[in-house]
Each structure stands twice: as C-alpha cells, then as structure tokens.
Design an enzyme around this catalytic site. Structure first.
Site, mmCIF file in Angstrom:
data_model
loop_
_atom_site.group_PDB
_atom_site.id
_atom_site.type_symbol
_atom_site.label_atom_id
_atom_site.label_comp_id
_atom_site.label_asym_id
_atom_site.label_seq_id
_atom_site.Cartn_x
_atom_site.Cartn_y
_atom_site.Cartn_z
ATOM 1 N N ASN A 253 69.406 -22.208 3.898
ATOM 2 C CA ASN A 253 70.805 -21.936 3.592
ATOM 3 C C ASN A 253 71.006 -21.479 2.148
ATOM 4 O O ASN A 253 71.954 -20.749 1.858
ATOM 5 C CB ASN A 253 71.657 -23.177 3.874
ATOM 6 C CG ASN A 253 71.839 -23.422 5.368
ATOM 7 O OD1 ASN A 253 72.247 -22.536 6.106
ATOM 8 N ND2 ASN A 253 71.491 -24.608 5.814
ATOM 9 N N SER B 211 70.204 -27.037 9.912
ATOM 10 C CA SER B 211 70.560 -26.860 11.316
ATOM 11 C C SER B 211 69.355 -26.692 12.233
ATOM 12 O O SER B 211 69.414 -27.031 13.410
ATOM 13 C CB SER B 211 71.492 -25.647 11.465
ATOM 14 O OG SER B 211 70.893 -24.480 10.923
ATOM 15 N N HIS C 14 69.228 -19.054 14.706
ATOM 16 C CA HIS C 14 68.782 -20.380 15.132
ATOM 17 C C HIS C 14 67.850 -20.299 16.338
ATOM 18 O O HIS C 14 68.142 -19.581 17.296
ATOM 19 C CB HIS C 14 69.989 -21.250 15.477
ATOM 20 C CG HIS C 14 70.878 -21.519 14.306
ATOM 21 N ND1 HIS C 14 71.984 -20.738 14.027
ATOM 22 C CD2 HIS C 14 70.805 -22.456 13.330
ATOM 23 C CE1 HIS C 14 72.579 -21.203 12.936
ATOM 24 N NE2 HIS C 14 71.876 -22.233 12.485
ATOM 25 N N ASP D 253 72.885 -15.767 17.962
ATOM 26 C CA ASP D 253 73.195 -15.437 16.571
ATOM 27 C C ASP D 253 72.011 -14.831 15.829
ATOM 28 O O ASP D 253 72.152 -14.326 14.715
ATOM 29 C CB ASP D 253 73.724 -16.660 15.819
ATOM 30 C CG ASP D 253 72.717 -17.817 15.780
ATOM 31 O OD1 ASP D 253 71.533 -17.607 16.129
ATOM 32 O OD2 ASP D 253 73.118 -18.925 15.408
ATOM 33 N N GLY E 243 73.926 -26.647 7.888
ATOM 34 C CA GLY E 243 74.511 -26.081 6.685
ATOM 35 C C GLY E 243 73.991 -26.674 5.399
ATOM 36 O O GLY E 243 74.403 -26.245 4.307
#
Length: 227
Positions: free
Chosen positions: A106, A40, A189, A186, A77
C-alpha cells in the site's frame, strides 16, 4: 521382599516422571506462535477469512503442531507505518515466536517514499528481534505504470532490508499468481484459487524456521494443483 517392591515402585514412578517431563519439554519446544502482520492480501480481502492463505496455513499447522497457533493481525489498507505503530502492542499481547511482515504494497500504491518504507520495515524487524521472536519478510512489487525509477527503487528496498538485517525474504509474495491468472476482478488482489500458491510462497521462507511437526514442507507442491 516388601522393601524390594517399594524400591521398584519408586523407580517406576521416577521413570514415569522423567518420561512426562521429557514429553512436556518436547511439546513445548515444538509449539510455535506465528503472528502475521499484513495488509489486504493476508486479510483475505474479497473472500471469506477461511479461504485465505493464512487460514490454510493454520489448518496445515494445527493437526501436527497442536500447541501452536496463528494470529492474523492483517488489516486491509495497512501501510508499513501503520504496521510499525501496531506491532509493539501485538508483541506484548501475543508474545509470538515468529512474525511474518507482509507490508509495503500500500505504500507503493499510494506513491509513498520507498526509503521511509524501508525504515519502517527495519524498525519492525528490530522490534520483533528485541521481543525474542524471529522476523520473516514477504516482499512486494508494484505495477509498472508508476514509472521505472519508482518501481525499481521500491522493489530494491526489500532486498536491502533482507541483506542488511539478515532476514529471510520471499522477494515477491505474488510470484506466480499472474501467470496462473489468479487475481480478482480488480487485478490487484489474489483470487480464492490463488491462496494455496500464496501459502507455498510463504512456506518457502517460513518452512525452515518452523518446528519439525509442521507438515507443510512436504505438501507445498500440492499448491500448484489448486491454481
């Protein structure tokens, strides 16, 4: 007189042919295709694709290396196992000169085996080299709440891969982002404002293997002004 003119014309044509051949060879040598295999962070999660660091890299590359291209095969992801399974087809389809591997984050966030991650990274590097391309590795770290033993083991794998397989490594791709407050809400990111800094981090290992036509090396300092 006619013979002399004819010979002169043939000489000019030969000289022009040599010049064109040289220019074509130079252009071909300068051309590079760069495949970005990431998650991502490279897929510009939470923003427009045109705001992500990969697009910024392409914008900097194209005006000076017109025959070059950037293929962004990043998927939000994505794990190292997913990248490993997708890479053979991508190599066959695009025949890149450089492959940037930005995977593993991830794996860590999901608590997957760091050893398995390392083996996947090694496989991707081997596949890249077998195709004739040059691999580049962008390393990652995970939050400390996963425990000191796991976080340390996770981080060590990138260094081990780089040392054992002699691969250019940016140890922590998000280096400098936290200090500049460049994360989305979040906390995972990078924000739009942080994308030039990500580009600068990528250029620290990409720059030395890119053709001379690339203007990024002299402009990386500008990234700090955008974060």
């Amino acid at each position: 007189m006619f013979v002399r003119l004819l010979m002169l014309q043939r000489y000019r044509l030969m000289a022009l042919s040599v010049l064109v051949t040289t220019l074509l060879a130079t252009g071909s040598a300068s051309a590079q295709s760069v495949l970005i295999l990431g998650d991502s962070i490279s897929a510009a999660y939470g923003m427009e694709k045109t705001q992500g660091w990969v697009h910024l890299f392409q914008q900097r590359l194209m005006p000076h290396c017109s025959n070059s291209r950037v293929i962004n095969a990043s998927v939000s992801g994505e794990t190292s196992a997913g990248g490993k399974s997708r890479l053979p087809e991508l190599l066959g389809q695009h025949s890149p000169d450089i492959v940037v591997i930005e995977l593993g984050g991830n794996d860590g966030l999901r608590g997957l085996s760091p050893i398995a991650m390392r083996r996947n990274l090694e496989s991707m590097i081997s596949l890249t080299r077998e195709s004739g391309a040059k691999p580049v590795l962008l390393g990652m770290r995970i939050p400390p709440n996963y425990g000191p033993q796991y976080t340390r083991l996770f981080e060590q794998q990138f260094q081990l891969v780089a040392e054992q397989m002699n691969v250019p490594l940016m140890p922590f791709f998000l280096d400098g982002i936290l200090e500049h407050g460049g994360f989305q809400q979040d906390g995972i990111h990078p924000s739009v404002e942080a994308q030039p800094l990500l580009l600068r981090n990528a250029e620290s290992v990409l720059g030395p293997i890119l053709p001379d036509c690339y203007a990024g090396n002299s402009a990386t300092a500008e990234a700090d002004d955008h974060v």
